[in-house]
Design a protein around this motif. Sequence first.
Motif, PDB file in Angstrom:
ATOM      1  N   GLU A 291       6.940   2.439   4.071  1.00 42.92           N
ATOM      2  CA  GLU A 291       8.171   2.090   3.354  1.00 42.92           C
ATOM      3  C   GLU A 291       8.761   0.793   3.898  1.00 42.92           C
ATOM      4  O   GLU A 291       9.215  -0.063   3.131  1.00 42.92           O
ATOM      5  CB  GLU A 291       9.187   3.229   3.480  1.00 42.92           C
ATOM      6  CG  GLU A 291      10.479   2.991   2.737  1.00 42.92           C
ATOM      7  CD  GLU A 291      10.338   2.925   1.225  1.00 42.92           C
ATOM      8  OE1 GLU A 291      11.253   2.360   0.575  1.00 42.92           O
ATOM      9  OE2 GLU A 291       9.341   3.411   0.672  1.00 42.92           O
ATOM     10  N   ALA A 292       8.754   0.622   5.213  1.00 43.43           N
ATOM     11  CA  ALA A 292       9.269  -0.612   5.822  1.00 43.43           C
ATOM     12  C   ALA A 292       8.447  -1.818   5.383  1.00 43.43           C
ATOM     13  O   ALA A 292       8.999  -2.884   5.084  1.00 43.43           O
ATOM     14  CB  ALA A 292       9.276  -0.488   7.350  1.00 43.43           C
TER      15      ALA A 292
ATOM     16  N   GLN B 103       8.873  -6.786  -0.547  1.00 45.29           N
ATOM     17  CA  GLN B 103       9.793  -7.016  -1.668  1.00 45.29           C
ATOM     18  C   GLN B 103      10.787  -8.124  -1.330  1.00 45.29           C
ATOM     19  O   GLN B 103      11.021  -9.031  -2.139  1.00 45.29           O
ATOM     20  CB  GLN B 103      10.556  -5.732  -2.012  1.00 45.29           C
ATOM     21  CG  GLN B 103       9.730  -4.694  -2.704  1.00 45.29           C
ATOM     22  CD  GLN B 103      10.496  -3.391  -2.907  1.00 45.29           C
ATOM     23  OE1 GLN B 103      11.536  -3.148  -2.288  1.00 45.29           O
ATOM     24  NE2 GLN B 103       9.970  -2.545  -3.776  1.00 45.29           N
ATOM     25  N   ASN B 104      11.369  -8.045  -0.145  1.00 45.52           N
ATOM     26  CA  ASN B 104      12.342  -9.054   0.267  1.00 45.52           C
ATOM     27  C   ASN B 104      11.704 -10.432   0.395  1.00 45.52           C
ATOM     28  O   ASN B 104      12.291 -11.435  -0.004  1.00 45.52           O
ATOM     29  CB  ASN B 104      13.016  -8.653   1.575  1.00 45.52           C
ATOM     30  CG  ASN B 104      13.974  -7.511   1.384  1.00 45.52           C
ATOM     31  OD1 ASN B 104      14.542  -7.325   0.313  1.00 45.52           O
ATOM     32  ND2 ASN B 104      14.154  -6.715   2.414  1.00 45.52           N
TER      33      ASN B 104
ATOM     34  N   MET C  53       0.848  -1.169   0.000  1.00 44.11           N
ATOM     35  CA  MET C  53       0.000   0.000   0.000  1.00 44.11           C
ATOM     36  C   MET C  53       0.893   1.232   0.000  1.00 44.11           C
ATOM     37  O   MET C  53       1.811   1.344   0.789  1.00 44.11           O
ATOM     38  CB  MET C  53      -0.888  -0.024   1.243  1.00 44.11           C
ATOM     39  CG  MET C  53      -1.758   1.181   1.358  1.00 44.11           C
ATOM     40  SD  MET C  53      -2.736   1.329   2.871  1.00 44.11           S
ATOM     41  CE  MET C  53      -3.351  -0.282   3.159  1.00 44.11           C
ATOM     42  N   GLN C  54       0.659   2.152  -0.881  1.00 43.86           N
ATOM     43  CA  GLN C  54       1.439   3.365  -0.933  1.00 43.86           C
ATOM     44  C   GLN C  54       0.971   4.319   0.156  1.00 43.86           C
ATOM     45  O   GLN C  54      -0.138   4.224   0.666  1.00 43.86           O
ATOM     46  CB  GLN C  54       1.285   4.029  -2.287  1.00 43.86           C
ATOM     47  CG  GLN C  54       1.903   3.238  -3.404  1.00 43.86           C
ATOM     48  CD  GLN C  54       1.760   3.945  -4.729  1.00 43.86           C
ATOM     49  OE1 GLN C  54       1.091   4.954  -4.826  1.00 43.86           O
ATOM     50  NE2 GLN C  54       2.387   3.408  -5.740  1.00 43.86           N
ATOM     51  N   ALA C  55       1.833   5.272   0.495  1.00 48.46           N
ATOM     52  CA  ALA C  55       1.494   6.216   1.558  1.00 48.46           C
ATOM     53  C   ALA C  55       0.225   6.984   1.228  1.00 48.46           C
ATOM     54  O   ALA C  55      -0.589   7.249   2.096  1.00 48.46           O
ATOM     55  CB  ALA C  55       2.658   7.177   1.800  1.00 48.46           C
ATOM     56  N   SER C  56       0.036   7.352  -0.051  1.00 46.95           N
ATOM     57  CA  SER C  56      -1.168   8.095  -0.416  1.00 46.95           C
ATOM     58  C   SER C  56      -2.413   7.242  -0.214  1.00 46.95           C
ATOM     59  O   SER C  56      -3.469   7.745   0.156  1.00 46.95           O
ATOM     60  CB  SER C  56      -1.082   8.572  -1.867  1.00 46.95           C
ATOM     61  OG  SER C  56      -0.981   7.465  -2.736  1.00 46.95           O
ATOM     62  N   GLU C  57      -2.306   5.938  -0.472  1.00 44.50           N
ATOM     63  CA  GLU C  57      -3.432   5.042  -0.243  1.00 44.50           C
ATOM     64  C   GLU C  57      -3.679   4.875   1.253  1.00 44.50           C
ATOM     65  O   GLU C  57      -4.819   4.769   1.695  1.00 44.50           O
ATOM     66  CB  GLU C  57      -3.172   3.675  -0.873  1.00 44.50           C
ATOM     67  CG  GLU C  57      -3.141   3.690  -2.384  1.00 44.50           C
ATOM     68  CD  GLU C  57      -2.740   2.350  -2.966  1.00 44.50           C
ATOM     69  OE1 GLU C  57      -2.678   1.366  -2.204  1.00 44.50           O
ATOM     70  OE2 GLU C  57      -2.478   2.286  -4.162  1.00 44.50           O
TER      71      GLU C  57
END
Length: 81
Positions: free
Chosen positions: A43-44, A50-51, A1-5
């Motif tokens: 971001e974390a 991703q990892n 989820m992006q920060a804007s979402e």
Amino acid sequence: MQASEATKSRRKPTNLSLDSDLLREAKVLGINVSRSAEAGIAEAVKLHKQNKWLQDNAAALASSNAYIEANGLPLARHRQF
């Protein structure tokens, strides 16, 4: 989820323990601590996902890379660059 979402979703009050000097400095600078913490957590979470995806798909990626090393790129003869 992006920060804007994340900002569009429901918000939940949460207690956090933060370095008091850092918190004081952020307030002096007019930084919205809640939004900044949310952006950092987003971001974390993104990096963790991703990892995890890379770990979960490591065998498939290795297999694909090994195939290309052994056989070259499929349809390489059609590449125009």
